[in-house]
Design an enzyme around this catalytic site. Structure first.
Site, PDB file in Angstrom:
ATOM      1  N   HIS A  73       0.839  -1.204   0.000  1.00 28.12           N
ATOM      2  CA  HIS A  73       0.000   0.000   0.000  1.00 28.12           C
ATOM      3  C   HIS A  73       0.876   1.258   0.000  1.00 28.12           C
ATOM      4  CE1 HIS A  73      -3.266   2.745   1.075  1.00 28.12           C
ATOM      5  NE2 HIS A  73      -2.413   3.242   1.953  1.00 28.12           N
ATOM      6  N   GLU A  74       1.894   1.264   0.833  1.00 25.07           N
ATOM      7  CA  GLU A  74       2.797   2.423   0.880  1.00 25.07           C
ATOM      8  C   GLU A  74       3.579   2.567  -0.430  1.00 25.07           C
ATOM      9  OE1 GLU A  74       2.278   4.535   3.108  1.00 25.07           O
ATOM     10  OE2 GLU A  74       1.051   3.203   4.329  1.00 25.07           O
TER      11      GLU A  74
ATOM     12  N   HIS B 196       1.683   4.465  -2.949  1.00 31.58           N
ATOM     13  CA  HIS B 196       1.802   5.919  -2.791  1.00 31.58           C
ATOM     14  C   HIS B 196       3.074   6.429  -3.469  1.00 31.58           C
ATOM     15  CE1 HIS B 196      -1.627   6.401  -0.214  1.00 31.58           C
ATOM     16  NE2 HIS B 196      -1.148   5.570   0.697  1.00 31.58           N
TER      17      HIS B 196
END
Length: 178
Positions: A145-146, A149
């Site tokens: 998920h990071e 980003h």
């Protein structure tokens, strides 16, 4: 994906431009109140615009370091956290990105964040609580998920917003004490 990256870059530029304009307006008003003349207001505008532009540049270049320092994140080596480094390296390779710097925040609440201005200057930080409570698959999901980003370019927006908000808080504190 490339459309999202371009959109995030436009957002970053718009946030910086709005911050400079807002600071200039505040500087103009302060100059008008202090000097009581249009020339004093223009001097206040110029000072605020230059200071705001300098803060925006600093948040672009050093914002990730400010965010990491504020959260007390500590850089970890592959020897200290082999599982975390292995996950970050594998996901970066799969995404076609350079491996971000890896940090651990000495805090027990489970959390993670990514910061930086672009994939070449990205960092991923996870809390000790996250490392302690999650198995490899769960941790891989959080780090993925990071990494999204980082890939999407929205880490720049978050980094700039975080540092500009911090600068605004410092300015407000200065004005209140003055």
């Amino acid at each position: 994906m490339y459309e999202q990256i371009a959109k995030n870059r436009r957002k970053s530029a718009m946030i910086v431009a709005l911050a400079v304009v807002f600071a200039g307006a505040v500087g103009y008003l302060i100059g008008l109140l202090v000097a009581g003349s249009a020339s004093g207001a223009l001097i206040g505008l110029a000072i605020a615009a230059v200071a705001s532009a300098a803060m925006a540049w600093a948040s672009y270049v050093f914002g990730d370091r400010v965010v990491l320092a504020t959260s007390h994140a500590v850089a970890v080596t592959p020897e200290q956290e082999p599982r975390l480094h292995n996950i970050v390296e594998g996901l970066a390779l799969a995404a076609g990105l350079p491996k971000p710097a890896v940090y651990v925040v000495p805090e027990q609440s489970p959390n993670a964040f990514a910061t930086g201005r672009d994939p070449e200057h990205a960092s991923i930080a996870v809390t000790q609580g996250l490392l302690d409570t999650m198995n490899r698959v769960e941790l891989e999901g959080v780090v993925a998920h990071e990494m999204s980003h980082v890939r999407g370019g929205d880490i720049l927006v978050g980094t700039i917003v975080a540092t500009l908000v911090g600068a605004a808080v410092l300015l407000a504190e200065f004005l209140l004490r003055w």
